[in-house]
Enzyme design. Structure first.
Site, mmCIF file in Angstrom:
data_model
loop_
_atom_site.group_PDB
_atom_site.id
_atom_site.type_symbol
_atom_site.label_atom_id
_atom_site.label_comp_id
_atom_site.label_asym_id
_atom_site.label_seq_id
_atom_site.Cartn_x
_atom_site.Cartn_y
_atom_site.Cartn_z
ATOM 1 C CG ASP A 176 2.894 1.486 9.571
ATOM 2 O OD1 ASP A 176 1.928 1.949 8.918
ATOM 3 O OD2 ASP A 176 4.035 2.180 9.862
ATOM 4 C CB ILE A 179 1.225 18.952 5.940
ATOM 5 C CG1 ILE A 179 0.504 20.256 6.184
ATOM 6 C CG2 ILE A 179 0.331 17.563 5.948
ATOM 7 C CD1 ILE A 179 -0.334 20.078 4.725
ATOM 8 C CG ASP A 180 5.669 20.963 10.446
ATOM 9 O OD1 ASP A 180 4.966 19.939 10.908
ATOM 10 O OD2 ASP A 180 6.623 21.164 11.133
ATOM 11 C CE LYS A 204 -1.862 1.670 3.847
ATOM 12 N NZ LYS A 204 -1.444 2.997 4.136
ATOM 13 C CG ASN A 205 2.316 2.718 3.557
ATOM 14 O OD1 ASN A 205 0.947 2.909 3.429
ATOM 15 N ND2 ASN A 205 2.726 2.637 4.913
ATOM 16 C CB CYS A 262 -5.033 5.842 10.550
ATOM 17 S SG CYS A 262 -5.687 4.485 9.655
ATOM 18 N NE ARG A 314 -0.692 10.180 9.975
ATOM 19 C CZ ARG A 314 -0.932 9.038 9.232
ATOM 20 N NH1 ARG A 314 -2.351 8.576 9.110
ATOM 21 N NH2 ARG A 314 -0.062 8.565 8.502
ATOM 22 N NE ARG A 337 -7.585 4.242 5.253
ATOM 23 C CZ ARG A 337 -7.255 5.623 5.802
ATOM 24 N NH1 ARG A 337 -7.623 5.989 6.869
ATOM 25 N NH2 ARG A 337 -6.161 6.072 5.182
ATOM 26 C CB ILE A 341 6.437 7.345 14.894
ATOM 27 C CG1 ILE A 341 7.814 6.649 14.717
ATOM 28 C CG2 ILE A 341 6.014 8.226 13.579
ATOM 29 C CD1 ILE A 341 9.052 7.229 14.349
HETATM 30 C C1 UD1 Z 1 3.906 6.835 6.402
HETATM 31 C C2 UD1 Z 1 3.362 5.809 6.537
HETATM 32 C C3 UD1 Z 1 2.786 5.378 7.810
HETATM 33 C C4 UD1 Z 1 3.944 5.185 8.406
HETATM 34 C C5 UD1 Z 1 4.407 6.624 8.824
HETATM 35 C C6 UD1 Z 1 5.847 6.369 9.700
HETATM 36 C C7 UD1 Z 1 2.107 5.982 4.240
HETATM 37 C C8 UD1 Z 1 0.862 6.240 3.474
HETATM 38 N N1 UD1 Z 1 2.068 6.145 5.617
HETATM 39 O O1 UD1 Z 1 2.944 7.930 6.969
HETATM 40 O O2 UD1 Z 1 2.108 3.849 7.590
HETATM 41 O O3 UD1 Z 1 3.331 4.603 9.843
HETATM 42 O O4 UD1 Z 1 5.040 6.822 7.420
HETATM 43 O O5 UD1 Z 1 6.665 5.245 8.985
HETATM 44 O O6 UD1 Z 1 3.183 5.668 3.770
HETATM 45 N N2 UD1 Z 1 5.228 15.119 10.926
HETATM 46 C C9 UD1 Z 1 5.387 16.297 11.371
HETATM 47 N N3 UD1 Z 1 5.245 17.302 10.363
HETATM 48 C C10 UD1 Z 1 5.001 16.768 8.909
HETATM 49 C C11 UD1 Z 1 5.082 15.482 8.686
HETATM 50 C C12 UD1 Z 1 5.242 14.601 9.847
HETATM 51 O O7 UD1 Z 1 5.414 16.794 12.495
HETATM 52 O O8 UD1 Z 1 5.074 17.749 8.082
HETATM 53 C C13 UD1 Z 1 5.299 13.975 12.168
HETATM 54 C C14 UD1 Z 1 4.232 12.872 12.408
HETATM 55 O O9 UD1 Z 1 3.199 13.731 12.963
HETATM 56 C C15 UD1 Z 1 4.766 11.839 12.808
HETATM 57 C C16 UD1 Z 1 6.217 11.726 12.212
HETATM 58 O O10 UD1 Z 1 6.353 12.917 11.753
HETATM 59 O O11 UD1 Z 1 4.765 12.073 14.251
HETATM 60 C C17 UD1 Z 1 6.222 10.656 11.079
HETATM 61 O O12 UD1 Z 1 5.281 11.054 9.908
HETATM 62 P P1 UD1 Z 1 5.597 10.756 8.449
HETATM 63 O O13 UD1 Z 1 6.773 10.014 8.348
HETATM 64 O O14 UD1 Z 1 5.347 11.881 7.738
HETATM 65 O O15 UD1 Z 1 4.197 9.736 8.242
HETATM 66 P P2 UD1 Z 1 3.466 9.677 6.977
HETATM 67 O O16 UD1 Z 1 4.330 9.801 5.869
HETATM 68 O O17 UD1 Z 1 2.186 10.285 7.248
#
Ligand code: UD1
Length: 418
Positions: free
Chosen positions: A307, A125-126, A24-25, A118, A123, A399, A329
């Protein structure tokens, strides 16, 4: 969509073969990346799951032509047209955020509802936004919409404050077409990033440092569409592998061509006493259902994946010693223990650390899935509990798992939809 309830009974042994679905990812960013070319891309071994269906709908809003047949997804981006992507769709999927980079690359503008996904933590997006700004994009979130625009994408030097998987993917997909050279420092190194980089390279992108924490990317303008053969889902494989920690097993997992991406997971279960052997075209897993506990910590790759944390906590209830498990995480991953308590389990919890106790006597109950991996963990918890358990809200499981019930039936579990 009819939401099916899963009924699962105590399962004493697991025996049988199952083929692990496509990842999926990995496939979600690759689907987003098809926007970087103007042609037809065929993606083989695509999992037929809800998240892929929503990503298809998002691409169709941009007038991509999509067909899916027998796990082969065809995406035609020749006549795509810019459109704002509504929150009603983007909020169904965290990976909708991965369209930011490709849309900016293709149209130099983007308007996209905030991503959902989820409820495993805040989460934000900064990190994505800061990276885009360094590439000359004027981008912000107002209410529930992300709006961005640029006159031209300009490469630069970007240091990620945390190796976010999604931000790394977004910034790579933008840098490959930006003007000049981009250096991305402190990037994620998950297998999904390596697969994306290799796919982009086959589309004509110039990327150095794949698999390390510094990527150097020379922008090349538009890329050529290209086919992709998806790898297996290491988290789905890890789910069934971990089930063998709690339930005596003699199972074979097919479709795992290369165990490299799973080494961290295999290492941990092997240390617990599970016999895992890679044969020609399958992984042989044998266990006696009684394992030693230990101390575990999730982390960025190659550490143990976050995960699989809910599933690890669940199966460690059957270990012979107390275990300590720390999540680093996502803040809400430990929410699984609220549902496990309904089966009679108690834990000691301090902040993001959970400690299991020994000699659990679990008794079936009705359990509510609230996210994808927590839902899968509840199904396994049902197999470990006396009597019958029902898992509701199974749309979360759909999902990411094509058919967890069918897979576990193939492994001999007492499980069905009701
Ligand atoms: C992806 C995976 C998810 C996995 C995660 C960590 C997909 C679709 N999902 O999620 O299954 O659990 O990686 O391996 O590939 N963060 C911020 N700011 C940001 C982005 C992230 O603070 O702009 C934080 C998040 O809140 C979290 C950490 O960074 O605490 C990791 O997030 P991230 O690696 O971005 O996970 P995803 O890409 O959402």
């Amino acid at each position: 969509m009819v939401m099916k309830v899963i009924c699962v009974k105590k399962t004493d042994t697991l025996k049988g073969n199952v083929t692990i679905q496509g990842s999926k990812n990995t496939v979600l960013p690759i689907m987003a990346a098809t926007l970087l070319g103007s042609g037809v891309s065929v993606i083989y071994n695509c999992p037929m799951i809800e998240d892929v269906a929503v990503m298809c709908q998002l691409l169709e809003c941009l007038k991509a032509k999509i067909t899916m047949e027998n796990h082969t997804l065809t995406i035609d981006t020749r006549n795509v047209q810019y459109a704002a992507l509504p929150c009603s769709l983007t909020s169904k999927l965290r990976s909708s955020v991965l369209l930011l980079g490709p849309m900016l690359a293709r149209w130099k503008k983007v308007e996209l509802g905030v991503p959902g996904g989820c409820a495993i933590g805040l989460r934000p997006i900064d990190i994505h936004l800061q990276g885009f700004r360094k590439m000359n994009v004027d981008i912000d979130v107002q209410g529930d919409v992300v709006t961005g625009s640029t006159y031209y994408l300009q490469g630069g030097v970007i240091q990620l404050r945390f190796p976010s998987v999604g931000a790394t993917e977004n910034l790579i997909m933008t840098a490959v077409v930006a003007k000049g050279r981009t250096i991305l420092r402190g990037v994620a190194k998950e297998p999904e990033i390596i697969e994306l980089c290799n796919y982009l390279i086959s589309m004509g992108a110039l990327i150095e440092g794949v698999g390390t924490d510094i990527l150097t990317i020379k922008g090349t303008g538009q890329l050529s569409s290209c086919d992709y053969c998806n790898t297996y889902d290491r988290i789905v494989a890890g789910t069934y592998l971990l089930a063998a920690v709690a339930i005596p097993s003699d199972i074979r997992l097919y479709g795992i061509d290369d165990i490299g991406y799973m080494k961290n997971i295999i290492h941990i279960v092997s240390d617990m006493g599970i016999n895992v052997i890679k044969r020609d075209n399958y992984l042989s897993v044998q266990s006696f259902g009684k394992v030693s506990g230990g101390s575990f910590r999730t982390g960025i790759y190659p550490d143990f994946p976050t995960d699989l944390l809910p599933i690890l906590i669940t199966v460690l209830m059957q270990a012979e010693q107390v275990s300590r498990i720390e999540e680093t995480i996502f803040e809400n991953r430990l929410s699984i223990i609220r549902e496990l308590a309904k089966l009679g389990a108690t834990f000691d919890v301090l902040d993001r650390v959970v400690q299991t106790r020994c000699n659990y006597r679990l008794c079936g109950n009705t359990l509510v899935a609230t996210d994808l991996r927590q839902g899968a963990a509840l199904v396994i918890a049902g197999m470990m509990s006396e009597g019958k358990s029902f898992v509701t809200n199974t749309r979360y499981i759909a999902r990411g798992y094509e058919d967890i019930v069918k897979d576990l039936q193939k492994l001999g579990a007492n499980i069905e939809y009701v």
